[in-house]
Structures are given as C-alpha cells and as structure tokens.
Design an enzyme around this catalytic site. Structure first.
Site, short mmCIF file in Angstrom:
data_model
loop_
_atom_site.label_atom_id
_atom_site.label_comp_id
_atom_site.label_asym_id
_atom_site.label_seq_id
_atom_site.Cartn_x
_atom_site.Cartn_y
_atom_site.Cartn_z
N PRO A 15 15.24 63.14 41.75
CA PRO A 15 15.35 62.71 43.15
C PRO A 15 15.65 61.22 43.23
CG PRO A 15 13.05 62.94 42.52
CD PRO A 15 13.85 63.42 41.35
N SER A 263 7.44 52.55 40.59
CA SER A 263 8.22 53.53 39.83
C SER A 263 8.12 54.91 40.47
CB SER A 263 7.73 53.59 38.38
OG SER A 263 6.62 54.45 38.30
N LYS A 264 8.96 55.80 39.98
CA LYS A 264 8.98 57.17 40.50
C LYS A 264 7.61 57.81 40.38
CE LYS A 264 13.78 58.48 39.93
NZ LYS A 264 14.74 59.49 39.59
N ARG A 265 6.90 57.45 39.32
CA ARG A 265 5.62 58.09 39.08
C ARG A 265 4.49 57.54 39.96
NH1 ARG A 265 8.24 57.78 34.61
NH2 ARG A 265 7.56 55.65 34.30
N ASP A 266 4.71 56.37 40.57
CA ASP A 266 3.64 55.76 41.36
C ASP A 266 3.33 56.55 42.60
OD1 ASP A 266 3.11 53.65 39.74
OD2 ASP A 266 4.72 52.43 40.58
#
Ligand code: GLU
Length: 518
Positions: A15, A263-266
């Site tokens: 995404p 980041s994307k993971r945050d």
C-alpha cells in the site's frame, strides 16, 4: 523553457504510505502551478517484490485525494507504456551503449562467489564493496579478456551489467530544496544496472524513463538522495546531460514522538493510520487502517499533508487543493524532517467538517443513522423507530461543532432519534429533587398550550412561565434536559424540542415523571 513534466513513480510493493501520497501531492501541485503535466509511472521491475492489488490501491488513493494524473498508467498518454514491466525491450540498447562507451561492464560472479568475497572481507573487519578496488579480482569483463567474456556469454552464463563508477570524481548537483549537494565517487559502488533476469534495476529504468518521458523535475523522497550521484553520472554517460531533470529531495515525515522516520509498520501501533485507504495484505490477511475508512475527508487529509514539509510563509492553515496549487513552491519546502501530528490531523478534519455544507453532512450521516436504528429496531417488539430526513441538516448544524468526524455525530445526537430509556444516575441524584415531578408536570401543562412549536416561541413561553412563577431557572431547565436527553448534554434545549416536536416532548416528560426514581 520546456514544459514542466513531473512524475510519481511508485513501485507496487504494497500500500502507498502517506509519505508517498505527499510526494505525489507535491509533484501534482508543482505541475499544476506551472501549467505542466503530472505523470504516473509504475516501477515494477522488481518482480520478487510485486504485490497483487498494490497498483490498484495506489490509483484509488490518488483518485480519492483528488490528485489525478494527467498521463500515465491507466491515464493514457503518448510516451508510454507507463509500466516498466512493459518497457523491457527499451532498456537493453541503453545498456549496450554504456558497455560500448566503457561506462558499464558485464559481471559473471555467482551469488556464492560474492558471498565468499564478503566473508573474506569480514574476516579482516572490512566491508566488501564491488568497486574500483575489488572489480579487478572478480569475474567480469574488466578482469577477463574479450575472448573469455565472449565464451561465457555464448555459453549462456548468467550475468549482470554493472556501472563502472569512476574514481576520484566529485559529483555535484543543485538540489531545489537542499542547494548544492556533492558526492565523492570513491564512496560509491558499481551498482547493478541490468539483472540476470533480463530486467533493468530501478536506477537504469528510472533514468531512461525520465529521459524518454521528458521529465523536467524529479521530486522524490530524501531516501533517494544517495542514488543521485549515480543518476547524474548516468545522464552524463548516456549523453543526456543537457536534458537532465532538476532534482528536489523532500524531507522525511517523522514519528510523532521519539526519533526517526514514520514507517509503514508504525501506523496502527501508534493509534493512527499511515495509509490513505484501508489495506488488506493479500498474503497474510492482515488489515491496516486507512484515513478514508476512519472518516477523514480527502481535502482535510491533503491539507494536513501539504503542511508536512511545506509552509506558506503566512499564518494560513486551511487550504483547498486549488489554493495549495496557487501558493505552493519548492522554495518553501524545508530540508529537515517534519513530525507528523495525529491530533492536528483530527483538527484539520474538524475544520473541514464544520465548514461543510449541512445537506452534504446530513446525507453522510443518514447512512450511520439507518445502521444504528436498524440494529435498535431489530430488538424492538412493537413500534419501530423512524426518523424525519428533513430535520437532518438542522440536527447536523447543531452538533457539528462538537465532533471531528461524521461517525461521532451519533454520540452527540442520538436523543434526536431515540427517546432515553434510562437516565444518567449522577444527574438524577443532583437534579431530580422531591418537587421535580410536580414541576415537570406543570411544565407539561404549559407545553400543551404552545401552538407555534418553534425554538424561539417555546423558549419565550417557557421562560416567561418560569419567571412569572418564580421557579428556579436552573432547576427547571436541568430536569427538563434530563427528561428529554437522558443526560446533561446536547445543544440548546429549545432547539432540541423544536426538532423532536410537541408530542414527543410531552411523551418524554411523561416517561421521565413516571420512571425517574431518586
Ligand atoms: N520507484 C521509486 C519509488 O518507489 C521511485 C523513486 C524516484 O522517484 O525516483 O519510490
């Protein structure tokens, strides 16, 4: 001056992060401001990282945000195809040209051989880099003679093509955000330009396509700055120095607290989305929330993003896309990262909500009301609850100041639709005195006589009755609110009763008198 042409060039590896949306936005604004073109190019040469659905997600996100490309993948144009995977036949000739001119070379090292080299270096506490110092001792068209190279190629030996990084050269470029940036080629490696699978790497494809698509400005994230010297040298090597685009590397978006890039993971971990739209990972089924589904308006989201890194130089904070286009300029984009502020993002949504047309908000809210009422009605045996659509714009106008999202309106307005069945205990204790039932019975009698049930008329008649009878204004009004709303909340009492109507007001008073026990 040539036409301004910029591109957003995502890789469909998942995404689109909101940092990516900001990159697309700044490209879009720059293009529109200068009457130029905004292109979408899909950089899908890394097939190992391809994620199904990612491209569709990217396109849908751009459309939701209103930053629609003029040209590119799915948008037409004369310089396509705009998917790099469909441009495979274009790149080999440029590699050949680089080999002929001595800027690139064949490398036949297997991954095992490269691993061995790495291990040998590590044993001496050094880092292995494929460069001027090591290339002579590895297996490539620089260390081998022409015959050996020809034999290997004829035998079908897999190879990559590497860039021959020149020695001791300072590569400089005038970045539109950072000013002059310089790199020493001695710090750089011989990057792979063309892979054994017959596809170019990002570097080659990106430069070739920017050239062929007549890109005038490359506006991209700071993470690509280390690639800049290679790209600049590639323009030189390919003889395109005069056509080289101008570069602008955008600052990072930082986490709200602590250090580092958002980041994307945050995302959901920190309690807010990092993606524009909800995303379901096709491999794991894991769901990540999106701004759209969380109830943000696209224009509020875009407004917030624009101010992450760019400042207008004035106090103005609310900008429509049109206004952003007028005001935007790369000279007001800062070099240092900007902290993302989730609370401020809600504030932006609130501003847009408050200024939104009540009819529009009413139609958004209507779906929510229907859902809520249908689940309440499912539990009801007798008469089902209905609601009057005509009053929705007024209801919305009365509660919108109190919410950030349309989805929060129900909490602030459910009493317009559903009569209270229980009453806030604390308020009962504080506001429902021994004489209150009699007071409410008298109030009922007054209300029964009111013919014009407008907010103003009700207010005048009821307040006159209170003063003439020397009742305590607070005592009456607080108990009245408790009877009608069930809790000490909500907009102006007389606005509420004017909307629910005389009959419903009387019924609620009656219910309160009969059911509230101290
Ligand atoms: N494909 C790169 C990306 O995913 C493009 C970087 C660039 O704009 O040069 O961000």
């Amino acid at each position: 001056m040539n036409k301004i042409r910029v591109r957003f060039a995502p890789s469909p590896t998942g995404p689109l992060h909101m940092g990516g949306v900001r990159t697309a936005l700044f490209n879009y604004l720059f293009a529109k401001k200068h009457g130029g073109d905004f292109l979408l190019r899909i950089e899908d040469t890394d097939q190992k990282r391809f994620v199904p659905g990612a491209e569709e997600y990217i396109v849908e996100s751009l459309k939701w945000c209103g930053i629609v490309p003029d040209e590119g993948a799915g948008f037409g144009g004369d310089l396509g195809p705009y998917h790099q995977s469909q441009r495979k036949d274009i790149y080999p000739a440029y590699c050949e040209q680089l080999i002929q001119s001595g800027w690139a070379y064949y490398a036949f090292d297997t991954s095992e051989e490269l691993d061995n080299a790495r291990t040998a270096f590590e044993a001496e506490n050094k880092t292995f880099i494929y460069n001027r110092y090591t290339r002579e001792s590895l297996k490539n068209s620089i260390s081998l003679d022409d015959d050996a190279v020809k034999k290997l190629i004829d035998a079908g030996t897999p190879y990559v093509i590497r860039f021959k990084m020149p020695h001791d050269v300072i590569v400089s470029n005038e970045d539109l955000i950072r000013g002059k940036v310089s790199f020493n080629t001695n710090d750089l490696d011989d990057k792979v330009l063309f892979k054994a699978d017959g596809l170019p790497t990002y570097h080659l494809a990106n430069v070739v396509d920017d050239y062929l698509m007549k890109i005038s400005h490359v506006i991209r994230g700071e993470e690509w700055l280390p690639s800049l010297p290679l790209h600049v040298l590639l323009y030189e090597a390919l003889g395109w120095k005069d056509a080289m685009p101008q570069f602008a590397h955008l600052p990072l978006i930082l986490k709200p607290v602590g250090k580092g890039k958002l980041s994307k993971r945050d995302g959901d971990k920190l309690g807010f989305p990092v993606f524009p739209l909800l995303w379901t990972d096709p491999a794991t089924g894991e769901i990540s929330s999106g701004y759209r589904e969380e109830g943000y308006f696209p224009d509020a989201f875009i407004n917030m993003l624009a101010l992450l890194g760019w400042n207008p130089g004035t106090e103005q904070e609310i900008f429509s896309l049109e206004e952003l286009t007028q005001s935007f300029g790369l000279e007001r984009v800062g070099k240092s990262g900007s902290k993302f502020d989730p609370e401020k993002t809600k504030w932006f949504n609130h501003q847009y909500l408050v200024n939104r047309d009540n009819q529009m908000l009413a139609s958004d809210f209507e779906k929510e009301i229907e859902n809520r009422l249908s689940s309440i009605n499912r539990e009801l045996e007798g008469n089902k609850i209905t609601f009057d659509r005509a009053s929705l714009p007024t209801i919305v106008s009365l509660v919108k100041d109190r919410v950030n999202f349309v989805s929060e309106m129900w909490e602030q307005s459910s009493f317009f639709f559903v009569a209270p069945s229980d009453y806030d205990a604390k308020t009962v204790k504080k506001r429902w005195k021994e004489d209150t039932p009699q007071l409410m019975t008298d109030l009922k009698a007054v209300i029964e006589t009111i013919e014009d049930f407008s907010s103003e008329n009700c207010e005048e008649i009821i307040k006159n009755w209170i003063t003439e009878n020397e009742h305590n204004m607070g005592a009456v009004m607080n108990a009245f609110r408790l009877s009608i709303v069930g809790a000490p909340k909500g907009p102006h009492m007389f606005d509420i009763i004017a909307i629910i109507g005389k009959e419903e007001t009387l019924a609620r008073l009656q219910h309160a008198i009969a059911h509230i026990n101290r």
